[in-house]
Scaffold this active site. Sequence first.
Site, PDB file in Angstrom:
ATOM      1  N   LYS A  67       0.849  -1.196   0.000  1.00  0.00           N
ATOM      2  CA  LYS A  67       0.000   0.000   0.000  1.00  0.00           C
ATOM      3  C   LYS A  67       0.882   1.241   0.000  1.00  0.00           C
ATOM      4  CE  LYS A  67      -1.953   2.356   3.345  1.00  0.00           C
ATOM      5  NZ  LYS A  67      -1.685   3.711   2.799  1.00  0.00           N
ATOM      6  N   GLU A 104      10.278   0.504  10.399  1.00  0.00           N
ATOM      7  CA  GLU A 104      11.295   1.547  10.232  1.00  0.00           C
ATOM      8  C   GLU A 104      10.597   2.851  10.578  1.00  0.00           C
ATOM      9  OE1 GLU A 104      13.164   4.373   9.174  1.00  0.00           O
ATOM     10  OE2 GLU A 104      13.170   3.781   7.060  1.00  0.00           O
ATOM     11  N   GLU A 124      10.137  14.496  16.782  1.00  0.00           N
ATOM     12  CA  GLU A 124      10.420  14.512  15.351  1.00  0.00           C
ATOM     13  C   GLU A 124       9.533  15.572  14.683  1.00  0.00           C
ATOM     14  OE1 GLU A 124       9.259  11.022  12.871  1.00  0.00           O
ATOM     15  OE2 GLU A 124      11.288  11.209  12.088  1.00  0.00           O
ATOM     16  N   CYS A 176      13.391  10.275   7.810  1.00  0.00           N
ATOM     17  CA  CYS A 176      13.398   9.632   9.125  1.00  0.00           C
ATOM     18  C   CYS A 176      14.738   9.823   9.809  1.00  0.00           C
ATOM     19  CB  CYS A 176      13.069   8.158   8.976  1.00  0.00           C
ATOM     20  SG  CYS A 176      14.008   7.363   7.679  1.00  0.00           S
TER      21      CYS A 176
HETATM   22  P1  NAI Z   1       1.781   7.588   9.050  1.00  0.00           P
HETATM   23  O1  NAI Z   1       2.619   6.700   9.885  1.00  0.00           O
HETATM   24  O2  NAI Z   1       0.378   7.846   9.457  1.00  0.00           O
HETATM   25  O3  NAI Z   1       1.743   7.051   7.536  1.00  0.00           O
HETATM   26  C1  NAI Z   1       2.645   6.168   6.946  1.00  0.00           C
HETATM   27  C2  NAI Z   1       1.910   5.042   6.247  1.00  0.00           C
HETATM   28  O4  NAI Z   1       1.151   4.317   7.215  1.00  0.00           O
HETATM   29  C3  NAI Z   1       0.898   5.483   5.191  1.00  0.00           C
HETATM   30  O5  NAI Z   1       0.906   4.568   4.130  1.00  0.00           O
HETATM   31  C4  NAI Z   1      -0.414   5.399   5.934  1.00  0.00           C
HETATM   32  O6  NAI Z   1      -1.513   5.207   5.088  1.00  0.00           O
HETATM   33  C5  NAI Z   1      -0.203   4.187   6.809  1.00  0.00           C
HETATM   34  N1  NAI Z   1      -1.042   4.118   8.002  1.00  0.00           N
HETATM   35  C6  NAI Z   1      -1.549   5.144   8.736  1.00  0.00           C
HETATM   36  N2  NAI Z   1      -2.296   4.678   9.748  1.00  0.00           N
HETATM   37  C7  NAI Z   1      -2.282   3.331   9.659  1.00  0.00           C
HETATM   38  C8  NAI Z   1      -2.873   2.285  10.427  1.00  0.00           C
HETATM   39  N3  NAI Z   1      -3.625   2.539  11.481  1.00  0.00           N
HETATM   40  N4  NAI Z   1      -2.643   1.007  10.055  1.00  0.00           N
HETATM   41  C9  NAI Z   1      -1.853   0.722   9.008  1.00  0.00           C
HETATM   42  N5  NAI Z   1      -1.283   1.674   8.240  1.00  0.00           N
HETATM   43  C10 NAI Z   1      -1.490   2.957   8.559  1.00  0.00           C
HETATM   44  O7  NAI Z   1       2.554   8.960   8.937  1.00  0.00           O
HETATM   45  P2  NAI Z   1       1.973  10.402   8.480  1.00  0.00           P
HETATM   46  O8  NAI Z   1       0.737  10.766   9.205  1.00  0.00           O
HETATM   47  O9  NAI Z   1       1.945  10.462   7.026  1.00  0.00           O
HETATM   48  O10 NAI Z   1       3.141  11.328   9.038  1.00  0.00           O
HETATM   49  C11 NAI Z   1       3.150  11.648  10.431  1.00  0.00           C
HETATM   50  C12 NAI Z   1       4.544  11.665  10.967  1.00  0.00           C
HETATM   51  O11 NAI Z   1       5.113  10.367  10.845  1.00  0.00           O
HETATM   52  C13 NAI Z   1       5.517  12.559  10.246  1.00  0.00           C
HETATM   53  O12 NAI Z   1       5.408  13.880  10.675  1.00  0.00           O
HETATM   54  C14 NAI Z   1       6.816  11.929  10.633  1.00  0.00           C
HETATM   55  O13 NAI Z   1       7.184  12.355  11.918  1.00  0.00           O
HETATM   56  C15 NAI Z   1       6.503  10.453  10.677  1.00  0.00           C
HETATM   57  N6  NAI Z   1       6.868   9.763   9.422  1.00  0.00           N
HETATM   58  C16 NAI Z   1       8.026   9.043   9.391  1.00  0.00           C
HETATM   59  C17 NAI Z   1       8.440   8.463   8.215  1.00  0.00           C
HETATM   60  C18 NAI Z   1       9.688   7.682   8.141  1.00  0.00           C
HETATM   61  O14 NAI Z   1      10.332   7.661   7.090  1.00  0.00           O
HETATM   62  N7  NAI Z   1      10.087   6.971   9.187  1.00  0.00           N
HETATM   63  C19 NAI Z   1       7.688   8.614   6.965  1.00  0.00           C
HETATM   64  C20 NAI Z   1       6.433   9.334   7.119  1.00  0.00           C
HETATM   65  C21 NAI Z   1       6.084   9.892   8.313  1.00  0.00           C
END
Ligand code: NAI
Length: 497
Positions: A189, A265, A396, A299
């Site tokens: 996804k 990650e 972060e 990240c």
């Molecule tokens: P998120 O963790 O909500 O989204 C990342 C992925 O997880 C997306 O594909 C989303 O659809 C999916 N997701 C969201 N809720 C889920 C659930 N309950 N079950 C399964 N999958 C789910 O991150 P978001 O809201 O886009 O960004 C928020 C913060 O997360 C950012 O400000 C940053 O601090 C962090 N982040 C870290 C990343 C990294 O590379 N480690 C990448 C993106 C965000």
Amino acid sequence: MSNLFAELKTPITGTYKQPTGLFINNEFVEGVDKKTFEVVNPTTEEVICSVSEATEKDVDIAVAAARKAFDGSWHHTTPQQRGVLLTKLADLCEKNLDLLAAVESLDNGKSITMARGDVGAVAGCIRYYGGWADKIEGKTIDISPDMFHYTRQEPLGVCGQIIPWNFPLLMLAWKIGPALATGNTIVLKTAEQTPLSGLVFAQLVKEAGFPPGVLNIISGFGKVAGAAISSHMNIDKVAFTGSTIVGRAIMKAAASSNLKKVTLELGGKSPNIIFNDADIDAAVSWVNFGIYYNHGQCCCAGSRVYVQDGVYDKFVAAFKKRAEENKVGDPFHHETFQGPQVSQLQYDRIMGYIQSGKDEGATVETGGGRHGDKGYFIQPTIFTNVTHEMKIMQEEIFGPVCAIAKFHSEEEVIQLGNDSAYGLAAALHTKDLNTAIRVSNSLRAGTVWVNCYNMLHHQLPFGGYKESGIGRELGEAALLNYTQNKSVAIRLGGPLF
Ligand code: NAI
Ligand code: MG
């Protein structure tokens, strides 16, 4: 044109045909409920197109396709053939580099120069794992002359992969490379903010000749399709990159469904340390790259900068000058270094952090506001006089915001650097070899950079200590995330029980 494709345009490629359906069984299909959602261009804040949204029902269909391929066509594909397919896919990424990079810039807002770098790295990563496909080996273990023992590294089965929006194609490559090389099948996804490049990539998967169902790519929301993947009873493993809070939710869902394997990650708040004896010009350049690369949406961003007292003033003055020179603007301009943040939500989150830094009494050295009047652009921002307890030093931010503090001794900076729930990356700048090795060994992080930053490579494992994650991506280490050991014991003779 059918409603599964949209005619779009980028300044680099002109008009192109953008798939908008769900990629299941090597075909683009509508979702069962025919739901769609809008994709936004962060540079203009305008809607680019709509794409199909996967619900639980579509996840079920994609998982069934992946299971059928795992038991059938993919099971009968030799390791060498898997390697050839991955290599072909890497070649196709390079052949379509302009298109893939342009779509990435359009949807994510990253500069075209950086997007081209990403696509190059995508091809490199996929080709590298193509090379591993026929080198997954077990062992023979001699225990007794009456027995023959061997081990096999077998695939896990159907893998759910949930990726973020900051490096849409690169995160896809990091995930699919090791999973496919080792013989798994996939339901991946993409992030709801950036579904477009994955769908263009899906066409290349089919063109390369992968059997239907091996790699399914769906667009959808975390709370719907993401949650359906992590709690699915017929998915054997879930791999996730994103926020720590969602990582926890995924691990809980895995635990309370079928105990699927989990790799995560997650976030970071990586320290970047400048010692008195560092080459200051070089350090300024790496600190700038460490925090502002990809608009701070990394990240491993070096968001906590610690400068030793002897060079503090000199460093801050030079870094401020450098940050103000970064070219912020249209991602399609080849000189642009920093484009817009990915979404209104991320823009608001970052501006909230900037406000908290101001409210808590840190000094804004530069930036601290919106850039321009359209698009989610934020000025490269530097805070000084940041104390350890301030939110901008603890959490972060995931934006172009750097927090700087002064330190006196090596011991003190190691303690500060490690005083975080995160442990993804760290860096230090010094000319002293002993300092470099001593401090690197003391920092609790999965990656330590010395006199550089963000030097990631597909041959080198990457992942987090502490709450920054579980498991390692890239390198040989990632293969372990996608295989399980089977021990086979064959009796050759000897007494009966
Ligand atoms: P998120 O963790 O909500 O989204 C990342 C992925 O997880 C997306 O594909 C989303 O659809 C999916 N997701 C969201 N809720 C889920 C659930 N309950 N079950 C399964 N999958 C789910 O991150 P978001 O809201 O886009 O960004 C928020 C913060 O997360 C950012 O400000 C940053 O601090 C962090 N982040 C870290 C990343 C990294 O590379 N480690 C990448 C993106 C965000
Ligand atoms: Mg977008």
